[in-house]
Design an enzyme around this catalytic site. Structure first.
Site, PDB file in Angstrom:
ATOM      1  N   GLU A 298       0.882  -1.762   0.164  1.00 38.54           N
ATOM      2  CA  GLU A 298       0.079   0.045  -0.140  1.00 38.54           C
ATOM      3  C   GLU A 298       0.246   1.770   0.260  1.00 38.54           C
ATOM      4  OE1 GLU A 298      -2.681  -0.250   3.074  1.00 38.54           O
ATOM      5  OE2 GLU A 298      -3.617  -1.783   1.936  1.00 38.54           O
ATOM      6  N   GLU A 417      -4.909  -8.769  -0.481  1.00 39.06           N
ATOM      7  CA  GLU A 417      -5.587  -8.498   0.738  1.00 39.06           C
ATOM      8  C   GLU A 417      -7.076  -8.170   0.203  1.00 39.06           C
ATOM      9  OE1 GLU A 417      -4.341  -4.984   3.345  1.00 39.06           O
ATOM     10  OE2 GLU A 417      -2.654  -5.501   2.875  1.00 39.06           O
TER      11      GLU A 417
END
Length: 685
Positions: A298, A417
């Site tokens: 991220e 994810e």
């Protein structure tokens, strides 16, 4: 109910045999085998029914075509199967390979699953034959050498095949990525080899092991990685490789702890980043090619516009690629995984990563994005309590963009994810049936678009010491999605008002390519025509059946019915007796305010908050509907609805607020609160 796993290691005798004591006549073997391991596991059990997974590991010569036979000791019957053709004659059962899983290499495995029925007991079978040869032996004594982490020859790696083989995947979240002294800093226990093996035993083919390095890295000028920590990461990675899992490791929370300052602190960020990847590339140079590296989790950058952020991420990804490839060994063609900015699937983010991948001109690159659903549904805010068409379309749009950008052009994609953001507050933020519909559709549509999923689990789902699922229904739905679709319905709750006349109730079935088979309560099949009717996708439960099901009409769930479809997991429908909830007046403080509530069998869906004088009250003032588990949350055991300090922090002092509580039965109840400093008064009616 989830039962404990029963694991049977069965070694085949070196000749065609007959299970004489069981009366099984052995079929001709397609190819003689010397040994096998059979792992029979009941994944989910409900009254009268169950689902199971069977894993076969071939310990002998390669097999091309197989039949696995066993006898059920308790007269169970297979009602539906996937990844195998299963025939049952009395208690004797035979599973035969389908086309794509006929071959099992030496030390290779394949698995299949099924739904079944039972009555009385559901005892596991204890004897199996593979291709007509009796299975005998002790656990832990294979006839051939166990799998090792010896890497394949350099040049044999194919990124597309590797990523496809990783489906399905699981995240070891909030452990090695925890920010603190060690992997237990965020409340999870220390990782064990037993945990890793149990993840494999659940049917997962890959594990993502997020790693945060910040507290384990020295200062300038060397930024040396703590050798003991690197040893620990290697130990866990090797456990996973030894379990025959694909493994993905990365730089995780460092992305926001220090890497986000790259624009203002370029030299330190690059030095720290390069030191970590140099150490990891050196440590894992000769590890199996089933180990993948992900450059950074991220990625985000402080105080920059998107164009600058794309350039900064491009630089990190290129540095990562160069360090790993230049380190040689298996790193020369190891699959490397690159994220988009913020790891999301907005088109600009995808386009920017495509430019990086094109410039690298490396066939063993994979892309990664994350997916936590349509935000209002994912956290239950703004009235998005159901998995509606808008929430469904968000999945389609995101996965279509990723497919069109990458997989359609030969770049495999890992959804590194996925889940629901509401789980950060509480796994009950999203109503159970709506949650299951989301997980079912994500699993299905990812397969349609050739995307590999790695579910995020920070310890909420698979218990890391008991190795049990906290929500067996959720796992059953995910597991079924690996091989087929599951039917669902417009609801998993039918509310029968205690104070009213009982009438027929109709539920819309979402068949998802299957067909309705039957409706069960416990081990009893309900009678079509008298207990229920089915017309197309409309399931109607009759008033007479509901009258019998609610029994004494005590408040709450009085019966669970299970709809069985021709494929996938069954769908539970709870029959709930209720009356309109009653709320009581109360005084309290902004730090601790709870409304005494007689739920009377009902359940809270959402809450609206508006000022009597006009306008929306509380946080997210762009909507009257507040966020579940952040602004308010029910406690059914205690009998109260809590309003949080976050809610009152966003409420004007001295202004009367009307709360409207929406319940899943369809009932609404009004209530008023007024804040005065740190004090709150609440009035019912």
């Amino acid at each position: 109910m989830r039962r404990s796993r029963r694991r049977l290691l069965l070694i085949l005798a070196p000749a065609v045999a007959v299970l004489a004591g069981l009366g099984i006549i052995a079929p001709m073997a397609a190819q003689a085998a010397e040994g096998c391991e059979v792992d029979y596991q009941v994944q989910n059990e409900w009254p009268g029914g169950f689902s199971a997974n069977v894993n076969i590991t071939n310990l002998g010569d390669p097999i091309d075509g197989w039949e696995l036979a066993w006898i059920f000791p308790s007269d169970q019957q297979v009602t539906q199967a996937w990844s195998a053709d299963v025939d049952t004659s009395g208690s004797q059962t035979t599973a035969t390979n389908v086309g794509y899983n006929a071959q099992i290499a030496s030390n290779g495995s394949t698995s299949f699953g099924f739904n079944g029925s039972w009555s009385g007991t559901n005892t596991d079978p204890t004897a199996f034959t593979l291709n007509g040869v009796e299975c005998t032996g002790d656990i832990g004594q294979p006839t051939t050498a166990p799998p090792t982490t010896t890497p394949p020859p350099t040049g044999d790696v194919d990124a597309v095949e590797t990523v496809a083989a990783m489906e399905p995947g699981w995240n070891l979240g909030n452990s090695l990525d925890a920010v603190g002294d060690d992997e237990t800093a965020w409340g999870n226990p220390r990782i064990t080899q037993q945990l890793i093996q149990n993840v494999k035993d659940q049917g997962y083919n890959s594990i993502r092991i997020p790693v945060t390095w910040d507290d384990h890295q020295g200062g300038a000028p060397d930024y040396t990685i703590d050798p003991a920590y690197l040893d620990r990461v290697e130990e866990v990675v090797n456990w996973a490789l030894d379990a025959d899992l694909y493994v993905l490791i990365n730089i995780h929370h460092d992305s926001w702890i220090w890497a986000a300052d790259m624009q203002s602190n370029r030299t330190e960020v690059l030095d720290r980043y390069e030191t970590i990847w140099t150490a990891m590339a050196d440590r894992f140079r000769d590890s199996s090619s089933k180990l993948l590296f992900e450059s950074i989790n991220e990625p985000q950058f402080n105080n920059v516009d998107d164009a600058t952020a794309y350039d900064l991420l491009d630089e990190l990804n290129i540095v990562f690629h160069q360090i790993v490839r230049d380190s040689g060994g298996n790193n020369a063609d190891r699959v490397l995984v690159l994220p988009t900015l913020h790891t999301n699937a907005e088109q600009e983010r995808l386009d920017a990563l495509t430019e990086t991948i094109d410039a690298l001109n490396d066939p063993n690159i994979a892309a990664t994005v994350h997916y936590y659903g349509f935000w209002p549904f994912s956290v239950n805010v703004a009235g998005y309590t159901t998995f509606d068409e808008e929430s469904r379309q968000d999945i389609v749009d995101n996965f279509d963009r990723v497919h069109n950008e990458f997989t359609a052009n030969g770049v495999p994609v890992i959804i590194g994810e996925w889940g629901l953001l509401g789980f950060d507050a509480h796994t009950g933020t999203i109503e159970q049936g709506e949650k299951l519909k989301f997980f079912e559709f994500v699993g299905y549509y990812a397969q349609q678009k050739d995307l590999t999923l790695q579910v995020w689990d920070n310890g909420q789902h698979f218990d890391r010491t008991s190795f049990q699922w906290s929500d067996p229904e959720l796992f059953a739905m995910m597991e079924a999605s690996w091989t087929s679709r599951s039917g669902t319905a417009s609801t998993d709750q039918v509310f029968v008002e205690k104070a009213a006349l009982i009438t027929d109730e109709t539920v819309t079935l979402n068949l998802n390519g299957g067909t309705f088979q039957r409706l069960l309560q416990g081990g009893t099949e309900l009678e079509q025509g008298s207990d229920y009717t089915v017309s197309g996708d409309q399931l109607t439960i009759t008033a007479s059946a509901l009258t019998g099901l609610v029994g004494s009409q005590e408040y709450g769930n009085n019966a669970d019915l299970y709809v069985e479809f021709s494929q996938g997991a069954p769908w539970r429908i709870s029959i709930v007796s209720y009356d309109t909830p009653i709320l009581q007046s109360v005084s309290g403080s902004t730090d601790s305010f709870a409304i005494p509530t007689q739920f009377r069998g009902d359940q809270l869906a959402t809450m609206e908050a508006t000022y009597v004088s006009g306008g929306n009250a509380g946080p997210h003032d762009w909507t009257s509907y507040k966020e579940f588990a952040r602004a308010f949350q029910p406690d059914y055991d205690v009998g109260e609805i809590e309003l949080t300090s976050d809610f009152f922090d966003a409420v004007d002092d001295g202004q009367e607020v009307t709360l409207t509580f929406h319940f899943w039965s369809g009932e609404t109840v009004a209530y008023t609160v007024t804040k005065s400093g740190s004090s709150v008064t609440g009035s019912a009616g």
